[in-house]
Design a protein around this motif. Sequence first.
Motif, short mmCIF file in Angstrom:
data_model
loop_
_atom_site.label_atom_id
_atom_site.label_comp_id
_atom_site.label_asym_id
_atom_site.label_seq_id
_atom_site.Cartn_x
_atom_site.Cartn_y
_atom_site.Cartn_z
N ALA A 34 0.74 -1.12 0.09
CA ALA A 34 -0.16 0.08 0.00
C ALA A 34 1.06 1.23 -0.18
O ALA A 34 0.61 2.17 -0.78
N TYR A 35 1.86 1.19 0.90
CA TYR A 35 2.67 2.41 0.95
C TYR A 35 3.55 2.69 -0.37
O TYR A 35 3.67 3.78 -0.99
N LEU A 36 3.81 1.75 -0.95
CA LEU A 36 4.79 1.80 -2.40
C LEU A 36 3.78 2.19 -3.47
O LEU A 36 4.36 2.93 -4.40
N SER A 37 2.78 1.67 -3.48
CA SER A 37 1.56 2.20 -4.26
C SER A 37 1.25 3.78 -4.09
O SER A 37 1.42 4.37 -5.20
N GLY A 38 1.02 4.24 -3.14
CA GLY A 38 1.21 5.43 -2.82
C GLY A 38 2.29 6.41 -3.27
O GLY A 38 2.11 7.27 -4.16
N TRP A 52 13.95 9.00 1.54
CA TRP A 52 14.28 8.78 3.04
C TRP A 52 12.95 8.42 3.55
O TRP A 52 13.03 7.33 4.23
N ARG A 53 11.68 9.14 3.38
CA ARG A 53 10.63 8.60 4.26
C ARG A 53 10.21 7.33 3.42
O ARG A 53 9.79 6.26 4.30
N THR A 54 10.42 7.07 2.47
CA THR A 54 10.17 5.68 1.84
C THR A 54 10.90 4.66 2.12
O THR A 54 10.38 3.55 2.57
N ILE A 55 12.33 4.85 2.28
CA ILE A 55 13.35 3.98 2.79
C ILE A 55 12.97 3.53 4.48
O ILE A 55 12.98 2.45 4.66
N SER A 56 12.40 4.51 5.08
CA SER A 56 12.19 4.21 6.44
C SER A 56 11.02 3.45 6.65
O SER A 56 11.13 2.33 7.39
N PHE A 57 9.99 3.72 5.77
CA PHE A 57 8.82 3.10 5.96
C PHE A 57 8.94 1.37 5.69
O PHE A 57 8.59 0.38 6.16
N GLY A 60 11.10 -0.66 7.93
CA GLY A 60 10.04 -1.00 9.11
C GLY A 60 9.15 -2.16 8.81
O GLY A 60 9.03 -3.13 9.35
N CYS A 61 8.67 -2.27 7.32
CA CYS A 61 7.62 -3.33 6.97
C CYS A 61 8.53 -4.55 6.73
O CYS A 61 8.38 -5.81 7.08
N ILE A 62 9.99 -4.48 6.26
CA ILE A 62 10.75 -5.66 5.94
C ILE A 62 11.15 -6.43 7.42
O ILE A 62 11.22 -7.34 7.52
N LEU A 63 11.47 -5.38 8.17
CA LEU A 63 11.73 -5.91 9.60
C LEU A 63 10.70 -6.63 10.32
O LEU A 63 10.83 -7.62 10.84
N LEU A 64 9.51 -5.88 10.01
CA LEU A 64 8.33 -6.70 10.49
C LEU A 64 8.11 -7.90 10.02
O LEU A 64 7.62 -9.15 10.70
N ILE A 65 8.34 -8.24 8.83
CA ILE A 65 8.00 -9.28 8.06
C ILE A 65 9.21 -10.42 8.53
O ILE A 65 8.81 -11.63 8.46
N MET A 92 9.75 -1.10 19.97
CA MET A 92 10.88 -0.23 20.01
C MET A 92 11.41 0.18 18.61
O MET A 92 12.14 1.34 18.56
N THR A 93 11.48 -0.73 18.01
CA THR A 93 12.16 -0.50 16.58
C THR A 93 11.26 -0.52 15.35
O THR A 93 11.51 0.49 14.58
N VAL A 94 10.33 -1.19 15.01
CA VAL A 94 9.43 -1.19 14.11
C VAL A 94 8.59 0.04 13.87
O VAL A 94 8.52 0.70 13.04
N PRO A 95 7.97 0.44 15.02
CA PRO A 95 7.24 1.72 15.05
C PRO A 95 7.74 3.01 14.65
O PRO A 95 7.45 3.81 13.78
N PRO A 96 8.98 3.25 15.01
CA PRO A 96 9.81 4.72 14.56
C PRO A 96 9.97 4.35 13.01
O PRO A 96 9.99 5.43 12.39
N LEU A 97 10.44 3.43 12.71
CA LEU A 97 10.80 3.32 11.18
C LEU A 97 9.54 3.40 10.25
O LEU A 97 9.56 4.09 9.38
N LEU A 98 8.39 3.07 10.76
CA LEU A 98 7.12 3.08 10.12
C LEU A 98 6.61 4.55 10.24
O LEU A 98 6.11 5.25 9.14
N ILE A 99 6.62 5.30 11.57
CA ILE A 99 6.30 6.65 11.88
C ILE A 99 7.14 7.62 10.86
O ILE A 99 6.51 8.59 10.39
N LEU A 100 8.38 7.37 10.81
CA LEU A 100 9.11 8.47 10.19
C LEU A 100 8.90 8.46 8.58
O LEU A 100 9.12 9.17 7.79
N GLY A 101 8.14 7.38 8.33
CA GLY A 101 7.69 7.25 6.70
C GLY A 101 6.56 8.23 6.47
O GLY A 101 6.02 8.24 5.32
N SER A 102 6.00 8.84 7.83
CA SER A 102 4.58 9.62 7.37
C SER A 102 3.75 9.10 6.50
O SER A 102 3.18 9.53 5.60
#
Length: 318
Positions: A34-38, A52-57, A60-65, A92-102
Amino acid sequence: MWLPTLPPDLAQLLAPNLQPVPLIPVIGVVLLVAYLSGAVRLWVGGQRWSVWRTISFVSGCILLIVVMGVGLEGYGYGMLSVFMFQQLTLMMTVPPLLILGSPGTLLLRATPHRGLGMTVNRFAFWGLRSRAFRVLLHPALMIPLFLFTFYGLYLSGAASALLQTWIGHVGLELLFLISGILFTLPLISADPLPVRQSHLGRLIDVFIEMPLHAFFGVILMMATVPLVTYFAAPPVSWRVDPLEDQLFAGGLAWSYGEAPTLIILLVLLGRWYRDDTRRARLADRRHDLHGDPDLDAYNDYLSRLNDRADDPAQKGQL
């Protein structure tokens, strides 16, 4: 649920092994797509969106997976250290990466402003600005939730009861992820939130949270008996000592949990400095263009006092 049979080592922990119902990895894939589509929609349309926002999000998704889709998940059903590593990663790790992606800003910008897209935009904006979301982000709710996810769950026996079933196990993992997102959102999010805390308020929240998992780690390391009965008897074939595993879990809570918090702290301090610098520049620019009314009035007052002191008539009256 799938349980590994071989003793844990790095190769087994990182080997791809999805659970029969890989709910959280699927959530990670959906978020990633969904994020990459947007982002691609904006780029194709000639609009700017931060790489950079895209790389961050995406990170986070890859780390979660990965964390929830490899052997770690299977060993997390019997080892407290592995489950603690997953909890700290989810909180502690996944949320900041996702959130920095706005992602909220991307949703509002990439969704079409007509037809169904208009409805999605209105619903998203209402959700971001709603009173319920404001309550969820309030420190009075988030700090007790953080206390519960460590002390309340493990020391009360609730974790042992919930971990007996697949639903309870995955439910706890989702709780960790959601609580981490809700705690991190008001700290570093650039999305349109219902309330913006001051920089000082954000720093206070971080300093309150920092010792929570560190002290919990010390409790685990000092315990002489298994504190979580569910992890007291791992499979014999794994050749794992529960007390040694608990000691390692405490070390993770004390050390690994601090690193992401320190990064968040540095981000907050950097943004505070940039905001103060920007405000100072704007104030100087306004002063150069329009002057400072308060300072001009004060200088005029001093000038009148000085003229009155130099006036002989005024001196005679005095």
